[in-house]
Motif scaffolding. Structure first.
Motif, PDB file in Angstrom:
ATOM      1  N   GLN A 189       0.749  -1.285   0.024  1.00 34.36           N
ATOM      2  CA  GLN A 189       0.093   0.048  -0.161  1.00 34.36           C
ATOM      3  C   GLN A 189       0.823   1.254  -0.016  1.00 34.36           C
ATOM      4  N   ARG A 190       0.383   2.469  -0.820  1.00 35.07           N
ATOM      5  CA  ARG A 190       0.869   3.748  -0.759  1.00 35.07           C
ATOM      6  C   ARG A 190       0.901   3.998   0.524  1.00 35.07           C
ATOM      7  N   ARG A 191       1.804   4.832   1.124  1.00 35.79           N
ATOM      8  CA  ARG A 191       1.753   5.438   2.423  1.00 35.79           C
ATOM      9  C   ARG A 191       0.850   6.725   2.326  1.00 35.79           C
ATOM     10  N   VAL A 192      -0.239   6.614   3.040  1.00 39.45           N
ATOM     11  CA  VAL A 192      -1.430   8.127   3.008  1.00 39.45           C
ATOM     12  C   VAL A 192      -1.352   8.509   4.524  1.00 39.45           C
ATOM     13  N   GLU A 193      -1.139   9.781   4.412  1.00 40.68           N
ATOM     14  CA  GLU A 193      -1.257  10.426   5.860  1.00 40.68           C
ATOM     15  C   GLU A 193      -2.472  11.182   5.861  1.00 40.68           C
ATOM     16  N   LEU A 194      -3.117  11.141   7.149  1.00 42.86           N
ATOM     17  CA  LEU A 194      -4.342  11.851   7.268  1.00 42.86           C
ATOM     18  C   LEU A 194      -3.931  13.227   8.376  1.00 42.86           C
ATOM     19  N   VAL A 195      -4.543  14.427   7.863  1.00 40.33           N
ATOM     20  CA  VAL A 195      -4.251  15.614   8.604  1.00 40.33           C
ATOM     21  C   VAL A 195      -5.576  15.884   9.149  1.00 40.33           C
ATOM     22  N   ASP A 196      -5.810  16.081  10.300  1.00 40.54           N
ATOM     23  CA  ASP A 196      -7.006  16.675  10.813  1.00 40.54           C
ATOM     24  C   ASP A 196      -6.680  18.117  11.106  1.00 40.54           C
ATOM     25  N   LEU A 197      -7.857  18.934  10.566  1.00 44.66           N
ATOM     26  CA  LEU A 197      -7.791  20.239  10.897  1.00 44.66           C
ATOM     27  C   LEU A 197      -8.827  20.768  11.773  1.00 44.66           C
ATOM     28  N   PRO A 198      -8.793  21.918  12.325  1.00 42.15           N
ATOM     29  CA  PRO A 198      -9.940  22.809  12.962  1.00 42.15           C
ATOM     30  C   PRO A 198     -11.080  22.849  12.002  1.00 42.15           C
ATOM     31  N   GLY A 199     -12.133  23.118  12.403  1.00 40.60           N
ATOM     32  CA  GLY A 199     -13.354  23.223  11.445  1.00 40.60           C
ATOM     33  C   GLY A 199     -13.734  24.773  10.902  1.00 40.60           C
ATOM     34  N   ILE A 200     -13.974  24.788   9.536  1.00 42.84           N
ATOM     35  CA  ILE A 200     -14.111  26.214   9.151  1.00 42.84           C
ATOM     36  C   ILE A 200     -15.643  26.103   8.545  1.00 42.84           C
ATOM     37  N   TYR A 201     -16.296  27.309   8.182  1.00 40.35           N
ATOM     38  CA  TYR A 201     -17.488  27.339   7.665  1.00 40.35           C
ATOM     39  C   TYR A 201     -17.178  28.083   6.239  1.00 40.35           C
ATOM     40  N   ASN A 202     -16.233  28.794   6.085  1.00 42.13           N
ATOM     41  CA  ASN A 202     -16.003  29.287   4.607  1.00 42.13           C
ATOM     42  C   ASN A 202     -14.478  29.667   4.629  1.00 42.13           C
ATOM     43  N   LEU A 203     -14.041  29.996   3.426  1.00 39.75           N
ATOM     44  CA  LEU A 203     -12.514  30.440   3.501  1.00 39.75           C
ATOM     45  C   LEU A 203     -12.138  31.861   3.879  1.00 39.75           C
ATOM     46  N   ASN A 204     -13.133  32.195   4.820  1.00 40.97           N
ATOM     47  CA  ASN A 204     -12.671  33.585   5.111  1.00 40.97           C
ATOM     48  C   ASN A 204     -12.631  33.283   6.745  1.00 40.97           C
TER      49      ASN A 204
ATOM     50  N   LEU B  10     -19.161  25.367   1.377  1.00 35.25           N
ATOM     51  CA  LEU B  10     -17.615  25.282   1.530  1.00 35.25           C
ATOM     52  C   LEU B  10     -17.203  24.447   0.471  1.00 35.25           C
ATOM     53  N   VAL B  11     -17.999  23.286   0.331  1.00 33.46           N
ATOM     54  CA  VAL B  11     -17.304  22.380  -0.870  1.00 33.46           C
ATOM     55  C   VAL B  11     -17.299  23.030  -2.185  1.00 33.46           C
ATOM     56  N   VAL B  12     -18.127  23.968  -2.312  1.00 32.22           N
ATOM     57  CA  VAL B  12     -18.101  24.564  -3.575  1.00 32.22           C
ATOM     58  C   VAL B  12     -16.930  25.483  -3.830  1.00 32.22           C
ATOM     59  N   SER B  13     -16.716  26.088  -2.668  1.00 30.17           N
ATOM     60  CA  SER B  13     -15.596  27.152  -2.472  1.00 30.17           C
ATOM     61  C   SER B  13     -14.252  26.377  -2.704  1.00 30.17           C
ATOM     62  N   LEU B  14     -14.195  25.368  -2.077  1.00 28.91           N
ATOM     63  CA  LEU B  14     -12.711  24.289  -2.225  1.00 28.91           C
ATOM     64  C   LEU B  14     -12.502  24.001  -3.746  1.00 28.91           C
ATOM     65  N   ILE B  15     -13.818  23.609  -4.347  1.00 26.15           N
ATOM     66  CA  ILE B  15     -13.662  22.925  -5.771  1.00 26.15           C
ATOM     67  C   ILE B  15     -13.172  24.243  -6.561  1.00 26.15           C
ATOM     68  N   ASP B  16     -13.921  25.326  -6.396  1.00 24.53           N
ATOM     69  CA  ASP B  16     -13.624  26.531  -7.264  1.00 24.53           C
ATOM     70  C   ASP B  16     -12.076  27.115  -7.182  1.00 24.53           C
ATOM     71  N   LEU B  17     -11.620  26.767  -5.770  1.00 25.05           N
ATOM     72  CA  LEU B  17     -10.178  27.175  -5.809  1.00 25.05           C
ATOM     73  C   LEU B  17      -9.041  26.202  -6.197  1.00 25.05           C
ATOM     74  N   PHE B  18      -9.517  24.925  -5.733  1.00 25.76           N
ATOM     75  CA  PHE B  18      -8.352  23.828  -6.057  1.00 25.76           C
ATOM     76  C   PHE B  18      -8.701  22.757  -7.249  1.00 25.76           C
ATOM     77  N   GLY B  19      -9.996  23.167  -7.776  1.00 25.07           N
ATOM     78  CA  GLY B  19     -10.371  21.929  -8.817  1.00 25.07           C
ATOM     79  C   GLY B  19     -11.112  20.912  -8.266  1.00 25.07           C
ATOM     80  N   PRO B  20     -11.819  20.315  -8.954  1.00 26.83           N
ATOM     81  CA  PRO B  20     -13.032  19.149  -8.681  1.00 26.83           C
ATOM     82  C   PRO B  20     -11.824  18.034  -8.246  1.00 26.83           C
ATOM     83  N   HIS B  21     -10.744  17.531  -8.865  1.00 27.82           N
ATOM     84  CA  HIS B  21     -10.072  16.623  -8.632  1.00 27.82           C
ATOM     85  C   HIS B  21      -9.197  16.629  -7.387  1.00 27.82           C
ATOM     86  N   LYS B  22      -9.113  17.617  -6.689  1.00 29.84           N
ATOM     87  CA  LYS B  22      -8.170  17.838  -5.523  1.00 29.84           C
ATOM     88  C   LYS B  22      -9.357  17.528  -4.200  1.00 29.84           C
ATOM     89  N   VAL B  23     -10.516  17.540  -4.664  1.00 25.83           N
ATOM     90  CA  VAL B  23     -11.458  17.555  -3.359  1.00 25.83           C
ATOM     91  C   VAL B  23     -12.334  16.161  -3.419  1.00 25.83           C
TER      92      VAL B  23
END
Lengths: 682, 89
Positions: free
Chosen positions: A70-85, A125-138
């Motif tokens: 298996q490829r090594r995958v790391e998971l990063v837990d981050l504090p919750g956010i409502y939007n990118l602001n 929030l998901v739509v904002s993430l997709i707009d910024l990083f592209g659909p394949h990163k999300v």
């Protein structure tokens, strides 16, 4: 992309298992990120049913990384956010991690965690993430879909409109391997898409206020362009647009069943009732203290007997000498005295975990908000205070969710006054020994009430000091209080048991390391230097023991400070206990254990409580009476006896100024409080 | 860039004027951008329907139902900056 290609990709991944990918968990507060993190990595992040528990990031290896190939995958837990602001420091941590994540086909992946019950708002929030990083990163997981309410047609429709893959899960019933596979599959797909990456720089608009929570981004120059909005309207307008966009996308989704929310509404009618709300709140917390006494009582008696018996057995087996004394007086007397409180610690955290999971904490924040706001604190200060009941350190860290600097400082500096679990052994020992056990007003237990009073006193003083600070050093407007009310949910015993076991383990670890080391030190200091044999001639055994203790280094220290603590009703032996407790509060109990074992002359096994009760001074008067016991208790309510808290205060405030200020004001409070208590009661 | 024009009405009724159980339509989310942002993040938009569930006495927080399954609470002070219009019937 068809499945064959994916399988091919997966094979090529297996060929290069040394590569590593990072997956960032992003989503609303209380969406279940930490639950997912624990599920996938086997970690032990704290889980509850309210916002703002995760204030720092954590990184963990996928459990499946150990499987061969298996490829090594790391998971990063981050504090919750409502939007990118971001609107507070913890949200800034998340945005910073997002902007700085590595790009390109080999780069990191975002795992957006959506709460099924807040589908519409979270999708923004998901739509904002997709707009910024592209659909394949999300990638999306929809959590809390326990009844599988999202139909396949609805899911496919959503996937098509968003351009990302969606996996509906239930953290309770979904198997970890399903989620694991879902993520690994997307990592494989993403690798093949290097030509699809949009070369244009994306723009992220944030407010100038938000920029202050991500100071590093001012000099950032990467694949995203940071644009600081001219005014806040520009930001709210953009977010508003996203919400409208999501509403259109969700036209065909039926959404969650109404039943759980109707039940929540009914429960709220009772818990938030204008008349009964406050009594219910007080009742719940009284019940917790009550159970600590009534449930843990028998277990504690048993463990105390065991520790005493162990001391007796070892005492009789080993020949008299230094080793005998170190083991019996230093280690069993010291560490054993602390370890007996394990049942109480575990019961407290078990009950707190049930309460946190239920969703009641947010309601408690509403009930107490009138009081909090009167003392100059916003609703966001409630949750850090709440964490402070376990330990001041996570509480001080949780204060990162408070946007206003001055309010945050006032919260941080008063948090050590909240009764933490390290005070528990001292409280239980003294209350259990000196407060008579009787029933008050037909239903309340006198000891549980004493306990409740000490907790109340600490919290009340914290609020008063906060008010003083808010009127002087940290004057300013109170932040707003708008809080999301999660649906009530049935707490899981398994999670509560795990939390309780984890806290118990931490407690035992501390007892086995810090407390053990310092107990040995206390024993050494209370044994050496030894007086010459000639001095001890013509003394009874009891007199010898007491003279040896007085002659030791610790005895001399105690004697030196005796004049200072005499007005508080304490003798030099208690003084020694107070001195060492500044390292860690539990050491008071352990020092008492060691000192009273040393003074002990008969071989009969006695528990520490029995020893304290019968201790007499040189004139034959009882050392401990109710006034002295309460004087010590009040001292512990107010004083900051914890080196770890001082260290975190320094870290969070960036210098020694505030830790010193906090330590000093609490010491003054403790001294004055003890003085008044002793003189009022004796 | 065009901004949404705030809905201007003659009524100056705010959330605090509503009684427990009463339904209303949000007219705007107030002029304070921090309140505005927070309400947006909870998924509230102008034009949405809300209803009052519980009120803590002595001008304490007000708990509100939004849509079919969402609940939130806010202080009296914040509620007084948000204009609404009562839904008849």
């Amino acid at each position: 992309m068809n499945t064959e290609v994916i399988e091919d990709q997966a094979k090529s991944l297996n060929a290069a298992p040394s590569e590593r990918s990072k997956v960032l968990l992003v989503g609303f507060p209380n969406a279940g990120k930490s639950t997912l993190f624990n599920l996938l990595t086997g970690g032990n992040r704290k889980i509850s049913n309210y916002s703002g528990i995760t204030v720092d990031s954590a990184i963990g290896d996928f459990s499946s990384n150990q499987d061969s190939g298996q490829r090594r995958v790391e998971l990063v837990d981050l504090p919750g956010i409502y939007n990118l602001n971001p609107t507070s420091q913890d949200e800034g941590v998340t945005l910073n991690s997002l902007v700085n994540m590595s790009s390109g086909p080999e780069g990191d992946l975002i795992l957006a965690v959506i709460d099924w019950h807040r589908l519409e708002a979270s999708l923004t929030l998901v739509v904002s993430l997709i707009d910024l990083f592209g659909p394949h990163k999300v990638l999306c997981v929809i959590n809390k879909d326990d009844e599988k309410e999202l139909t396949i047609e609805e899911r496919l429709n959503l996937e098509e409109q968003l351009g990302t893959k969606i996996l509906p899960i239930s953290a309770i019933s979904t198997d970890q391997s399903v989620i694991d596979h879902f993520i690994r599959e997307q990592l494989a797909i993403k690798k093949t898409l290097n030509k699809d990456v949009d070369p244009r720089k994306k723009i992220l608009t944030i407010s100038s206020q938000a920029l202050s929570y991500v100071p590093h981004l001012t000099s950032y120059d990467g694949h995203i362009q940071i644009h600081v909005a001219a005014d806040d309207n520009e930001v709210t307008h953009l977010i508003n647009q996203k919400h409208q966009q999501v509403r259109n996308i969700l036209n065909h989704v039926k959404g969650p069943d109404l039943q759980p929310s109707q039940l929540s509404e009914k429960i709220d009618k009772i818990t938030l009732h204008p008349l009964f709300g406050l009594p219910i709140f007080l009742g719940i917390f009284y019940f917790i203290f009550h159970s600590i006494y009534t449930w843990a009582g028998p277990v504690m008696d048993l463990s105390e007997e065991l520790v005493a018996k162990l001391g007796e057995v070892i005492g009789q087996t080993l020949p008299p000498g230094m080793l005998h004394d170190l083991l019996v007086d230093g280690i069993i007397g010291g560490v054993g005295g602390v370890v007996v409180f394990l049942p109480q610690i575990m019961i407290l955290f078990f009950l707190l975990s049930l309460l946190e999971q239920s969703g009641y904490i947010s309601r408690a924040a509403i009930i107490t908000d009138r009081i909090m706001s009167f003392f100059g604190l916003g609703g966001k200060a409630f949750l850090p205070y709440m964490s402070g009941f376990a330990c001041a350190i996570p509480g001080i860290m949780a204060a990162r969710t408070i946007p206003d600097h001055k309010e945050r400082m006032a919260t941080i500096l008063t948090l050590p006054l909240i009764t933490c679990s390290a005070r528990l052994p001292v409280y239980i020992l003294l209350i259990g020994t000196f407060v008579p056990d009787y029933t008050v007003m037909g239903i309340f237990n006198s000891r549980a009430l004493s306990f409740f009073f000490l907790y109340f006193l600490g919290s009340f003083m914290a609020l008063i000091i906060a008010k003083v600070l808010r009127l002087s050093f940290f004057k300013g407007p109170t932040g707003n209080f708008i809080i999301d009310l999660p649906h009530y949910q049935r707490p899981h015993f398994r999670i509560a048991l795990k939390q309780s076991w984890f806290k118990g383990k931490t407690f035992l670890k501390k007892a086995g390391t810090v407390i053990l080391g310092l107990s040995i030190l206390i024993w050494l200091l209370s044994t050496f230097p030894t007086p010459s044999e000639s001095k001890l001639e013509n003394m009874t055994e009891a007199q010898q023991a007491s003279y040896t203790l007085e002659y030791s280094a610790l005895g001399r220290m105690g004697k030196t400070i005796e004049p200072i603590i005499k007005p508080l009703g304490m003798d030099w032996k208690i003084g020694v206990g107070l001195l060492v407790s500044f390292g860690a509060r539990e050491l008071f109990v352990s020092a008492m254990g060691t000192i009273y074992s040393l003074g002990e002359v008969d071989e009969e096994s006695e528990t520490l409580r029995e020893k304290l009760k019968t201790e007499v001074d040189s004139e034959g008067k009882l050392v401990f009476d109710l006034a002295t016991a309460w004087s010590i208790l009040i001292f512990f309510v107010f004083s900051l006896q914890c080196t770890s808290t001082l260290a975190i205060l320094k870290k969070e405030t960036g210098g020694w100024k505030y830790p010193i200020l906090g330590f000093s004001y609490m010491l003054v409070l403790a001294y004055v409080g003890s003085f008044l208590t002793f003189n009022l009661l004796s | 860039m065009t901004y949404q024009t705030p809905i201007i009405t003659n009524s100056s009724m705010t959330i605090t004027d509503l009684k427990t159980g009463q339904k209303a339509t949000l007219l705007n989310l107030g002029s304070d951008s921090s309140i505005h942002l927070k309400l947006l993040s909870l998924g509230l938009l102008p034009g949405d329907q809300i209803s009052i569930l519980n009120r803590v006495p002595f001008k304490g927080p007000i708990s509100i139902k939004h849509g079919k399954t969402n609940y939130f609470a806010l202080r009296h002070k914040e509620a007084s900056s948000i204009e609404v219009e009562i839904v008849k019937g």
